[in-house]
Scaffold this active site. Structure first.
Site, PDB file in Angstrom:
ATOM      1  N   ASP A 192       0.871  -1.162   0.097  1.00  0.00           N
ATOM      2  CA  ASP A 192      -0.134  -0.080   0.031  1.00  0.00           C
ATOM      3  C   ASP A 192       0.989   0.926  -0.109  1.00  0.00           C
ATOM      4  O   ASP A 192       2.258   1.048  -0.010  1.00  0.00           O
ATOM      5  CB  ASP A 192      -0.969  -0.002   1.295  1.00  0.00           C
ATOM      6  CG  ASP A 192      -2.234   0.671   0.814  1.00  0.00           C
ATOM      7  OD1 ASP A 192      -2.400   1.776   0.340  1.00  0.00           O
ATOM      8  OD2 ASP A 192      -3.502  -0.131   1.017  1.00  0.00           O
ATOM      9  N   HIS A 269      -2.894   3.097  -4.414  1.00  0.00           N
ATOM     10  CA  HIS A 269      -2.394   2.739  -3.322  1.00  0.00           C
ATOM     11  C   HIS A 269      -1.042   2.112  -3.504  1.00  0.00           C
ATOM     12  O   HIS A 269      -0.493   1.143  -2.921  1.00  0.00           O
ATOM     13  CB  HIS A 269      -3.159   1.673  -2.645  1.00  0.00           C
ATOM     14  CG  HIS A 269      -4.332   2.166  -2.068  1.00  0.00           C
ATOM     15  ND1 HIS A 269      -4.398   2.654  -0.866  1.00  0.00           N
ATOM     16  CD2 HIS A 269      -5.645   2.240  -2.413  1.00  0.00           C
ATOM     17  CE1 HIS A 269      -5.569   3.350  -0.663  1.00  0.00           C
ATOM     18  NE2 HIS A 269      -6.494   2.802  -1.727  1.00  0.00           N
ATOM     19  N   GLU A 333      -9.883   2.929  -5.241  1.00  0.00           N
ATOM     20  CA  GLU A 333      -9.499   4.193  -5.034  1.00  0.00           C
ATOM     21  C   GLU A 333      -8.252   4.869  -5.754  1.00  0.00           C
ATOM     22  O   GLU A 333      -7.043   4.972  -5.164  1.00  0.00           O
ATOM     23  CB  GLU A 333      -9.064   4.157  -3.475  1.00  0.00           C
ATOM     24  CG  GLU A 333     -10.572   3.928  -2.366  1.00  0.00           C
ATOM     25  CD  GLU A 333      -9.963   3.976  -1.009  1.00  0.00           C
ATOM     26  OE1 GLU A 333     -11.036   4.283  -0.151  1.00  0.00           O
ATOM     27  OE2 GLU A 333      -9.089   3.732  -0.572  1.00  0.00           O
TER      28      GLU A 333
END
Ligand code: TNX
Length: 536
Positions: A192, A269, A333
């Protein structure tokens, strides 16, 4: 005293007893599909004989060892040889993971079609040892016939080791906890913005640079622009798993019938990866591994071929380490802001005839899906991959509610239900959050998890595409393993029942059985949030 009480209750019970009695005598979580309680009990101790055909020892040997270790752990002491026998045998008539556990006064028989069913029978049998017998050398296990099989093939738990790192021993503890709840997938969120945690031999900077952040934000991330009120701990934080450690964990999981699905986040990410190899971003700037928790605009460049070379190389090593058919590539995202300003991405969009920048993610995901398919693997991604128009062969993990899962199933994609509405174990467990340790936000109480119906809103054909359920523990605000267990349990027990038994009993029945399970947590020194404080 309690022990004698139990024995007399056992003898008083006949087939057809009330559900409260069944919960008391067979306090198994997740609740078995079919239970028929009889009269009397079996005397169990570490001297009880275990038998199976020598030719089946590769199948039953491991389950028998787990059983013996469990008996020794729960009962301690040598106990007496009651002359009873536990036998394991095979039947092709049973489905994978199914078992029949038949406890009589002088024998216990376990029937399954293979090793996983026998392993689950052992988990059920150990949970049936009355806690009043713990440490007593011997136990009375009630006469009962259990016929059991899971309703969902996928019963997962995700742990984020990027925001906070958990040691090999802690991962093994997690796998032990999953196994006792008959969960069979460990989704390992390995990369991440805030840390890259898997050794990749071809790209050593990923762990040399990408596994360490210089410092970590203290308290709640306010999001947006960071001003001078934001404080940091000013301590480097890092950690990663070597390939040797990963192999060890995958093998440990396999012994417990748990598949480990690795997640390599792409295209968003990704700051830890970009900080390690700046050429992977659109601008080539040198970034730092992130120290805060908000969504980041800095993502992999989709225009450059070198991005795909990198990712395929990484996946080659990932596939060597993880035998799992499913490989998770993230997909959640991913802002398009960097792509909009990037000449490489614009060129890619034109050359591929894509309608907009958003479609770049679909293009990239499809490309990776095909790469994985060529290697006999299946891509799994968070539900944003659907918006990016990925094909129907990808497996979609529905996190933004179940609506995206429903859309995915309507599109013909296989689905894992993991919605923020029921499955987010980083959310508070009570609406009275003042006394709770800092959490992400939201509130998912134990009974809320238990009320989750993964089939809701789906027609029969679409239901077939639901592989199962998963709970997620994101760890921005979970700094250590004690805290992780506190967030996990007992909510994981509720999720295990949702995934195993679609026709499970009501919440009161679950709480009855949970009160016994908690004695096992105590015995094994597993942390959990006390149920008395829950909003049942
Ligand atoms: C959203 S769920 C994320 C994570 C965060 C989480 C916090 C998902 C696919 N992405 O990056 O940790 O919310 O609840």
């Amino acid at each position: 005293m309690k022990k004698h009480l139990l024995v007399s209750v056992v003898s008083a019970i006949v087939a057809g007893c009330s559900s409260a009695d069944v919960n008391y005598l067979v306090p198994v979580v997740p609740q078995p599909a079919d239970i028929c309680v009889g009269k009397g009990s079996f005397r169990l101790s570490s001297r009880t004989a275990i038998r199976f055909d020598a030719s089946d020892s590769a199948i039953f040997g491991p389950a028998a060892d787990f059983l013996m270790d469990g008996i020794t752990e729960y009962l301690a002491g040598a106990g007496k040889d009651s002359g009873g026998i536990i036998s394991f045998s095979l039947s092709d008539a049973l489905a994978d993971e199914a078992y029949i556990l038949d406890v009589r006064k002088d024998s216990i028989s376990v029937v399954s079609s293979g090793a996983s069913g026998a392993f689950y029978a052992v988990q059920s049998l150990l949970q049936m040892i009355p806690f009043s017998d713990y440490g007593c050398g011997e136990a009375s296990v009630p006469v009962v016939r259990i016929e059991d099989a899971p309703d969902f093939a996928y019963r997962g738990f995700m742990l984020d080791v990027a925001r906070h790192f958990f040691s090999v021993e802690e991962i093994k503890r997690t796998l032990d906890i999953l196994a006792m709840h008959k969960m069979n997938v460990f989704h390992w969120h390995l990369t991440d913005d805030q840390g890259w945690r898997i050794e990749i031999r071809k790209y050593p900077e990923l762990t040399r640079t990408g596994s360490v952040r210089a410092r970590t934000i203290i308290g709640k991330d306010p999001g947006g622009e960071y001003d001078e009120t934001v404080r940091y701990d000013e301590r480097p934080y890092g950690g990663f798993y070597t390939q040797g450690q990963i192999r060890e964990i995958v093998a440990y999981a396999a012994e417990r019938h748990i598949t480990v699905i690795p997640e390599i986040e792409f295209p968003g990410h990704a700051v830890a990866a970009l900080a390690s190899y700046p050429y992977l971003s659109c601008t080539g700037e040198q970034y730092e591994v992130r120290q805060t928790w908000d969504i980041d605009d800095r993502v992999f460049c989709i225009g450059k071929e070198s991005t795909f070379r990198f990712l395929e190389d990484v996946l080659d090593e990932v596939m060597e380490l993880f035998p799992s058919e499913m490989i998770h590539i993230g997909g959640d995202e991913c802002p398009v802001k960097m792509w909009e300003k990037c000449p490489h991405c614009s060129r890619r969009m034109l050359n591929e005839g894509l309608a907009g920048f958003r479609e770049l993610q679909g293009y990239a995901t499809e490309r990776i899906a095909k790469y994985l398919e060529r290697h006999g693997r299946q891509l799994v991604g968070w539900d944003e991959i659907l918006e990016a128009n990925v094909g129907s062969s990808a497996v979609v993990m529905s996190w933004r509610g179940t609506e995206s899962g429903i859309r995915a199933a309507a599109n013909g994609n296989r689905v894992i239900m993991s919605p923020t509405t029921y499955s987010y174990f980083d959310y508070y467990q009570t609406p009275d959050a003042e006394d709770e340790p800092l959490a992400w936000g939201g509130c998912i109480t134990l009974d809320k998890v238990y009320s989750f119906d993964p089939y809701e809103g789906l027609d029969d054909r679409q239901r077939e595409l639901v592989l199962g359920v998963q709970a997620n523990l994101w760890t921005e605000y979970v700094p250590d393993f004690g805290h992780a267990m506190y967030m996990m349990l007992p909510r994981l027990a509720a999720m295990s029942e949702v995934g195993w038994n679609h026709n499970h009993g009501d919440y009161v029945s679950f709480l009855d059985r949970l009160s016994h399970l908690i004695h096992i947590y105590d015995l094994k020194k597993i942390g959990y949030r006390r149920v008395a404080q829950c909003e049942e």
